[in-house]
Design a protein around this motif. Structure first.
Motif, short mmCIF file in Angstrom:
data_model
loop_
_atom_site.label_atom_id
_atom_site.label_comp_id
_atom_site.label_asym_id
_atom_site.label_seq_id
_atom_site.Cartn_x
_atom_site.Cartn_y
_atom_site.Cartn_z
N LYS A 121 -1.79 -6.13 0.81
CA LYS A 121 -2.28 -4.81 1.21
C LYS A 121 -1.70 -4.39 2.55
O LYS A 121 -1.29 -3.23 2.74
N GLU A 122 -1.60 -5.32 3.49
CA GLU A 122 -1.12 -5.01 4.83
C GLU A 122 0.32 -4.51 4.82
O GLU A 122 0.72 -3.73 5.69
N ASP A 123 1.12 -4.96 3.85
CA ASP A 123 2.51 -4.52 3.77
C ASP A 123 2.61 -3.02 3.53
O ASP A 123 3.55 -2.36 4.00
N PHE A 124 1.65 -2.47 2.82
CA PHE A 124 1.67 -1.04 2.50
C PHE A 124 1.11 -0.19 3.65
O PHE A 124 1.23 1.04 3.61
N LEU A 125 0.52 -0.81 4.64
CA LEU A 125 -0.07 -0.08 5.76
C LEU A 125 0.93 0.15 6.88
O LEU A 125 0.63 0.88 7.83
N CYS A 126 2.12 -0.46 6.81
CA CYS A 126 3.19 -0.22 7.78
C CYS A 126 4.03 0.94 7.26
O CYS A 126 4.85 0.78 6.36
N LEU A 127 3.84 2.12 7.85
CA LEU A 127 4.47 3.32 7.31
C LEU A 127 5.98 3.30 7.48
O LEU A 127 6.70 3.87 6.65
#
Length: 304
Positions: free
Chosen positions: A104-110
Protein backbone atom coordinates in the motif's frame (compact mmCIF):
# COMPACT_ATOMS: atom_id res chain seq x y z
CA UNK A 1 0.55 13.70 -20.91
CA UNK A 2 -1.77 15.13 -18.26
CA UNK A 3 -1.93 13.86 -14.69
CA UNK A 4 -5.34 14.31 -13.02
CA UNK A 5 -5.68 13.76 -9.26
CA UNK A 6 -9.27 13.29 -8.04
CA UNK A 7 -9.36 13.48 -4.23
CA UNK A 8 -12.19 12.27 -2.03
CA UNK A 9 -11.90 14.46 1.10
CA UNK A 10 -14.05 12.10 3.19
CA UNK A 11 -11.93 8.99 2.54
CA UNK A 12 -10.13 7.55 5.56
CA UNK A 13 -10.34 8.57 9.19
CA UNK A 14 -8.82 12.03 8.63
CA UNK A 15 -8.75 14.24 5.54
CA UNK A 16 -5.60 13.85 3.44
CA UNK A 17 -6.36 16.76 1.10
CA UNK A 18 -3.70 19.12 2.43
CA UNK A 19 -0.91 16.53 2.52
CA UNK A 20 -1.78 15.34 -0.98
CA UNK A 21 -1.80 18.90 -2.30
CA UNK A 22 1.69 19.42 -0.88
CA UNK A 23 2.97 16.26 -2.57
CA UNK A 24 1.33 17.14 -5.87
CA UNK A 25 2.72 20.68 -5.94
CA UNK A 26 6.24 19.33 -5.31
CA UNK A 27 6.16 16.75 -8.13
CA UNK A 28 9.07 16.82 -10.54
CA UNK A 29 7.50 16.65 -13.99
CA UNK A 30 7.10 18.75 -17.11
CA UNK A 31 3.64 17.26 -17.68
CA UNK A 32 0.46 19.14 -16.85
CA UNK A 33 -0.93 18.33 -13.39
CA UNK A 34 -4.46 19.11 -12.18
CA UNK A 35 -6.27 18.57 -8.87
CA UNK A 36 -9.99 18.06 -8.29
CA UNK A 37 -11.55 17.63 -4.83
CA UNK A 38 -14.97 16.00 -4.87
CA UNK A 39 -17.90 17.45 -2.95
CA UNK A 40 -20.50 14.70 -3.29
CA UNK A 41 -20.93 11.03 -4.12
CA UNK A 42 -20.69 10.30 -7.83
CA UNK A 43 -18.71 13.42 -8.70
CA UNK A 44 -15.45 11.49 -9.24
CA UNK A 45 -17.12 9.56 -12.06
CA UNK A 46 -18.28 12.73 -13.80
CA UNK A 47 -14.87 14.41 -13.49
CA UNK A 48 -13.06 11.32 -14.80
CA UNK A 49 -15.47 10.94 -17.73
CA UNK A 50 -15.20 14.61 -18.66
CA UNK A 51 -11.39 14.66 -18.56
CA UNK A 52 -11.02 11.33 -20.39
CA UNK A 53 -13.36 12.58 -23.13
CA UNK A 54 -10.95 15.39 -24.10
CA UNK A 55 -9.02 12.76 -26.04
CA UNK A 56 -5.41 13.46 -25.10
CA UNK A 57 -3.23 10.95 -23.25
CA UNK A 58 -3.91 11.20 -19.53
CA UNK A 59 -3.56 9.41 -16.25
CA UNK A 60 -6.29 9.80 -13.66
CA UNK A 61 -5.44 8.99 -10.05
CA UNK A 62 -8.27 7.99 -7.71
CA UNK A 63 -7.30 9.34 -4.29
CA UNK A 64 -9.62 7.63 -1.81
CA UNK A 65 -10.92 4.17 -1.03
CA UNK A 66 -12.35 1.40 -3.18
CA UNK A 67 -15.53 3.40 -3.78
CA UNK A 68 -13.60 6.33 -5.24
CA UNK A 69 -11.59 3.94 -7.42
CA UNK A 70 -14.82 2.40 -8.71
CA UNK A 71 -16.23 5.83 -9.57
CA UNK A 72 -13.12 6.70 -11.58
CA UNK A 73 -13.25 3.31 -13.32
CA UNK A 74 -16.89 3.96 -14.26
CA UNK A 75 -15.89 7.33 -15.71
CA UNK A 76 -12.97 6.17 -17.85
CA UNK A 77 -14.40 2.82 -19.05
CA UNK A 78 -14.09 2.67 -22.82
CA UNK A 79 -11.55 5.51 -23.09
CA UNK A 80 -8.35 3.99 -24.49
CA UNK A 81 -6.39 7.22 -24.02
CA UNK A 82 -6.64 6.98 -20.26
CA UNK A 83 -4.75 5.04 -17.59
CA UNK A 84 -5.83 4.82 -13.97
CA UNK A 85 -3.76 5.07 -10.81
CA UNK A 86 -4.88 4.40 -7.26
CA UNK A 87 -3.77 6.46 -4.27
CA UNK A 88 -5.15 4.36 -1.37
CA UNK A 89 -6.11 6.80 1.38
CA UNK A 90 -9.42 5.13 2.28
CA UNK A 91 -10.20 2.90 5.24
CA UNK A 92 -10.44 -0.36 3.28
CA UNK A 93 -8.39 -0.24 0.06
CA UNK A 94 -8.94 -3.91 -0.69
CA UNK A 95 -8.02 -3.80 -4.38
CA UNK A 96 -4.35 -2.85 -3.93
CA UNK A 97 -3.87 -5.88 -1.65
CA UNK A 98 -3.90 -8.04 -4.80
CA UNK A 99 -1.11 -6.04 -6.44
CA UNK A 100 1.84 -7.94 -5.00
CA UNK A 101 4.79 -7.43 -4.74
CA UNK A 102 3.66 -3.84 -4.25
CA UNK A 103 2.56 -2.70 -0.80
CA UNK A 104 0.00 0.00 0.00
CA UNK A 105 2.80 2.43 0.89
CA UNK A 106 4.24 2.15 -2.64
CA UNK A 107 1.09 3.72 -4.05
CA UNK A 108 1.21 6.63 -1.59
CA UNK A 109 4.43 8.05 -3.11
CA UNK A 110 3.02 10.29 -5.82
CA UNK A 111 6.36 10.86 -7.53
CA UNK A 112 6.76 7.12 -8.02
CA UNK A 113 3.21 6.95 -9.33
CA UNK A 114 3.63 9.55 -12.07
CA UNK A 115 6.97 7.93 -12.96
CA UNK A 116 5.35 4.48 -12.86
CA UNK A 117 4.56 1.94 -15.55
CA UNK A 118 1.20 0.94 -17.01
CA UNK A 119 -0.10 -2.63 -16.85
CA UNK A 120 -3.14 -3.87 -18.76
CA UNK A 121 -5.66 -5.75 -16.59
CA UNK A 122 -9.15 -7.22 -16.98
CA UNK A 123 -12.32 -5.70 -15.59
CA UNK A 124 -15.83 -7.09 -15.10
CA UNK A 125 -19.03 -5.60 -16.51
CA UNK A 126 -22.62 -6.07 -15.37
CA UNK A 127 -25.56 -4.10 -16.69
CA UNK A 128 -23.41 -1.11 -17.59
CA UNK A 129 -21.59 -1.15 -14.24
CA UNK A 130 -17.88 -1.97 -14.01
CA UNK A 131 -15.77 -3.73 -11.41
CA UNK A 132 -12.03 -4.34 -11.30
CA UNK A 133 -12.12 -6.14 -7.96
CA UNK A 134 -15.02 -8.22 -6.58
CA UNK A 135 -18.71 -8.54 -7.51
CA UNK A 136 -21.07 -10.30 -5.12
CA UNK A 137 -24.67 -11.38 -4.59
CA UNK A 138 -26.30 -12.61 -1.38
CA UNK A 139 -25.21 -12.26 2.22
CA UNK A 140 -22.30 -9.88 1.81
CA UNK A 141 -24.22 -7.60 -0.55
CA UNK A 142 -26.91 -7.43 2.13
CA UNK A 143 -24.25 -6.60 4.73
CA UNK A 144 -22.88 -3.75 2.60
CA UNK A 145 -26.39 -2.43 1.92
CA UNK A 146 -27.33 -2.37 5.60
CA UNK A 147 -24.14 -0.69 6.85
CA UNK A 148 -25.59 2.76 6.13
CA UNK A 149 -28.59 1.95 8.33
CA UNK A 150 -26.33 1.36 11.33
CA UNK A 151 -24.05 4.31 10.53
CA UNK A 152 -27.02 6.59 11.18
CA UNK A 153 -27.17 5.43 14.80
CA UNK A 154 -25.55 7.76 17.39
CA UNK A 155 -21.91 7.01 18.32
CA UNK A 156 -21.60 4.18 15.76
CA UNK A 157 -18.38 4.30 13.71
CA UNK A 158 -17.95 2.81 10.23
CA UNK A 159 -16.18 -0.33 11.44
CA UNK A 160 -18.69 -0.93 14.23
CA UNK A 161 -21.56 -0.35 11.80
CA UNK A 162 -20.09 -3.06 9.56
CA UNK A 163 -19.95 -5.51 12.48
CA UNK A 164 -23.53 -4.71 13.48
CA UNK A 165 -24.65 -5.27 9.90
CA UNK A 166 -22.95 -8.69 9.82
CA UNK A 167 -24.78 -9.79 12.96
CA UNK A 168 -28.10 -8.44 11.69
CA UNK A 169 -27.76 -10.15 8.29
CA UNK A 170 -26.56 -13.39 9.87
CA UNK A 171 -30.04 -13.87 11.30
CA UNK A 172 -32.08 -12.28 8.51
CA UNK A 173 -30.23 -12.52 5.16
CA UNK A 174 -28.74 -16.01 4.89
CA UNK A 175 -31.27 -17.40 2.40
CA UNK A 176 -31.30 -16.02 -1.14
CA UNK A 177 -33.50 -17.63 -3.80
CA UNK A 178 -31.53 -17.23 -7.00
CA UNK A 179 -30.78 -19.34 -10.07
CA UNK A 180 -27.23 -19.14 -11.39
CA UNK A 181 -25.72 -19.97 -14.76
CA UNK A 182 -21.99 -20.33 -15.44
CA UNK A 183 -20.96 -19.62 -19.03
CA UNK A 184 -24.60 -20.13 -19.98
CA UNK A 185 -24.99 -23.51 -18.27
CA UNK A 186 -27.15 -24.06 -15.15
CA UNK A 187 -25.22 -24.20 -11.89
CA UNK A 188 -26.78 -27.18 -10.15
CA UNK A 189 -26.11 -25.98 -6.60
CA UNK A 190 -28.18 -22.83 -6.98
CA UNK A 191 -31.88 -22.95 -7.78
CA UNK A 192 -35.04 -21.85 -6.02
CA UNK A 193 -35.05 -25.01 -3.86
CA UNK A 194 -31.38 -24.76 -2.83
CA UNK A 195 -30.92 -21.28 -1.44
CA UNK A 196 -27.65 -19.37 -1.76
CA UNK A 197 -25.72 -17.80 1.09
CA UNK A 198 -23.31 -15.90 -1.14
CA UNK A 199 -21.90 -15.90 -4.65
CA UNK A 200 -18.96 -13.82 -5.81
CA UNK A 201 -17.17 -13.08 -9.03
CA UNK A 202 -13.55 -12.22 -8.37
CA UNK A 203 -11.07 -10.36 -10.55
CA UNK A 204 -9.15 -9.12 -7.51
CA UNK A 205 -8.73 -11.20 -4.37
CA UNK A 206 -9.89 -9.12 -1.39
CA UNK A 207 -13.07 -7.32 -0.38
CA UNK A 208 -15.11 -6.37 2.70
CA UNK A 209 -12.18 -4.93 4.64
CA UNK A 210 -9.67 -7.75 4.12
CA UNK A 211 -11.63 -10.91 3.30
CA UNK A 212 -9.57 -12.97 0.82
CA UNK A 213 -12.66 -14.23 -0.96
CA UNK A 214 -11.01 -15.07 -4.30
CA UNK A 215 -7.49 -16.12 -3.29
CA UNK A 216 -6.59 -17.58 -6.70
CA UNK A 217 -7.85 -14.65 -8.76
CA UNK A 218 -5.47 -12.99 -11.22
CA UNK A 219 -6.05 -9.58 -12.73
CA UNK A 220 -4.95 -10.44 -16.27
CA UNK A 221 -5.87 -14.09 -16.86
CA UNK A 222 -9.13 -13.46 -18.77
CA UNK A 223 -11.31 -15.29 -16.23
CA UNK A 224 -13.72 -14.56 -13.40
CA UNK A 225 -13.16 -16.60 -10.23
CA UNK A 226 -16.60 -17.81 -9.12
CA UNK A 227 -17.06 -18.74 -5.45
CA UNK A 228 -20.39 -19.98 -4.11
CA UNK A 229 -21.82 -21.20 -0.83
CA UNK A 230 -25.26 -22.65 -0.18
CA UNK A 231 -27.15 -21.39 2.84
CA UNK A 232 -25.54 -22.52 6.11
CA UNK A 233 -26.66 -22.73 9.71
CA UNK A 234 -25.35 -20.00 12.00
CA UNK A 235 -22.96 -22.52 13.55
CA UNK A 236 -21.54 -23.64 10.20
CA UNK A 237 -21.23 -20.02 9.11
CA UNK A 238 -19.24 -19.23 12.25
CA UNK A 239 -16.90 -22.15 11.56
CA UNK A 240 -16.46 -21.14 7.91
CA UNK A 241 -15.95 -17.39 8.17
CA UNK A 242 -12.42 -17.51 9.62
CA UNK A 243 -11.13 -19.65 6.77
CA UNK A 244 -13.06 -17.49 4.28
CA UNK A 245 -11.32 -14.36 5.54
CA UNK A 246 -7.89 -15.99 5.28
CA UNK A 247 -8.55 -17.39 1.80
CA UNK A 248 -8.43 -21.00 3.00
CA UNK A 249 -11.91 -21.97 1.79
CA UNK A 250 -11.12 -22.96 -1.81
CA UNK A 251 -10.98 -26.74 -2.39
CA UNK A 252 -11.04 -27.24 1.38
CA UNK A 253 -12.37 -30.75 2.26
CA UNK A 254 -13.73 -29.37 5.53
CA UNK A 255 -15.92 -26.92 3.57
CA UNK A 256 -17.67 -29.09 0.96
CA UNK A 257 -20.48 -26.56 0.58
CA UNK A 258 -18.11 -24.07 -1.11
CA UNK A 259 -17.75 -24.30 -4.90
CA UNK A 260 -14.96 -22.72 -6.93
CA UNK A 261 -14.92 -22.36 -10.73
CA UNK A 262 -13.24 -20.18 -13.34
CA UNK A 263 -15.51 -18.77 -16.04
CA UNK A 264 -16.19 -15.98 -18.52
CA UNK A 265 -19.70 -15.08 -17.39
CA UNK A 266 -22.10 -15.57 -14.47
CA UNK A 267 -25.86 -15.07 -14.78
CA UNK A 268 -28.30 -14.56 -11.90
CA UNK A 269 -32.07 -14.98 -12.07
CA UNK A 270 -34.66 -14.28 -9.38
CA UNK A 271 -38.31 -13.33 -9.10
CA UNK A 272 -37.43 -9.78 -8.00
CA UNK A 273 -34.55 -7.35 -8.58
CA UNK A 274 -31.27 -8.59 -7.09
CA UNK A 275 -28.99 -6.46 -4.92
CA UNK A 276 -25.45 -6.67 -6.26
CA UNK A 277 -22.25 -5.45 -4.66
CA UNK A 278 -19.88 -3.89 -7.21
CA UNK A 279 -16.56 -2.96 -5.56
CA UNK A 280 -18.47 -1.91 -2.44
CA UNK A 281 -21.27 -0.04 -4.23
CA UNK A 282 -24.78 -1.54 -4.11
CA UNK A 283 -27.09 -1.62 -7.13
CA UNK A 284 -30.39 -3.40 -7.75
CA UNK A 285 -30.77 -5.21 -11.08
CA UNK A 286 -33.21 -7.62 -12.67
CA UNK A 287 -31.47 -10.84 -13.73
CA UNK A 288 -27.92 -9.41 -13.96
CA UNK A 289 -25.18 -11.06 -16.02
CA UNK A 290 -21.54 -10.55 -15.09
CA UNK A 291 -18.97 -10.73 -17.91
CA UNK A 292 -15.20 -10.40 -18.15
CA UNK A 293 -13.68 -7.70 -20.38
CA UNK A 294 -10.14 -8.79 -21.10
CA UNK A 295 -7.39 -6.16 -21.04
CA UNK A 296 -9.91 -3.32 -20.74
CA UNK A 297 -8.03 -1.16 -18.20
CA UNK A 298 -4.54 0.34 -18.11
CA UNK A 299 -3.48 0.44 -14.47
CA UNK A 300 -0.58 2.59 -13.23
CA UNK A 301 1.91 0.76 -11.01
CA UNK A 302 4.47 2.75 -9.00
CA UNK A 303 8.11 2.97 -10.03
CA UNK A 304 10.23 0.69 -7.89
Amino acid sequence: MRHIFIINPTAGKTSAVDSLRMQIHSLKTEDAVEIFVTRRAGEAKHIAEREASVGDKIRIYACGGDGTANEVLEGIAGHNNCAMGIIPIGSGNDFVKALEPYAKEDFLCLQNMIDGVEKTIDIMECGGRYSMNVFSVGFDAAVAKNVDKFKRLPFVSGSFAYKLSIVYCLFTKRKHKVKITIDGKPFEKADYKKTTLLAIGGNGQFYGGGFKAAPKAQLSDGYIDFVHSNTLSVLKFALMVGKYKKGEHINNPKLPFITFKRCKSIGFQAEAPIDINVDGEIYSMMNPVLKISEGALKLVLPKK
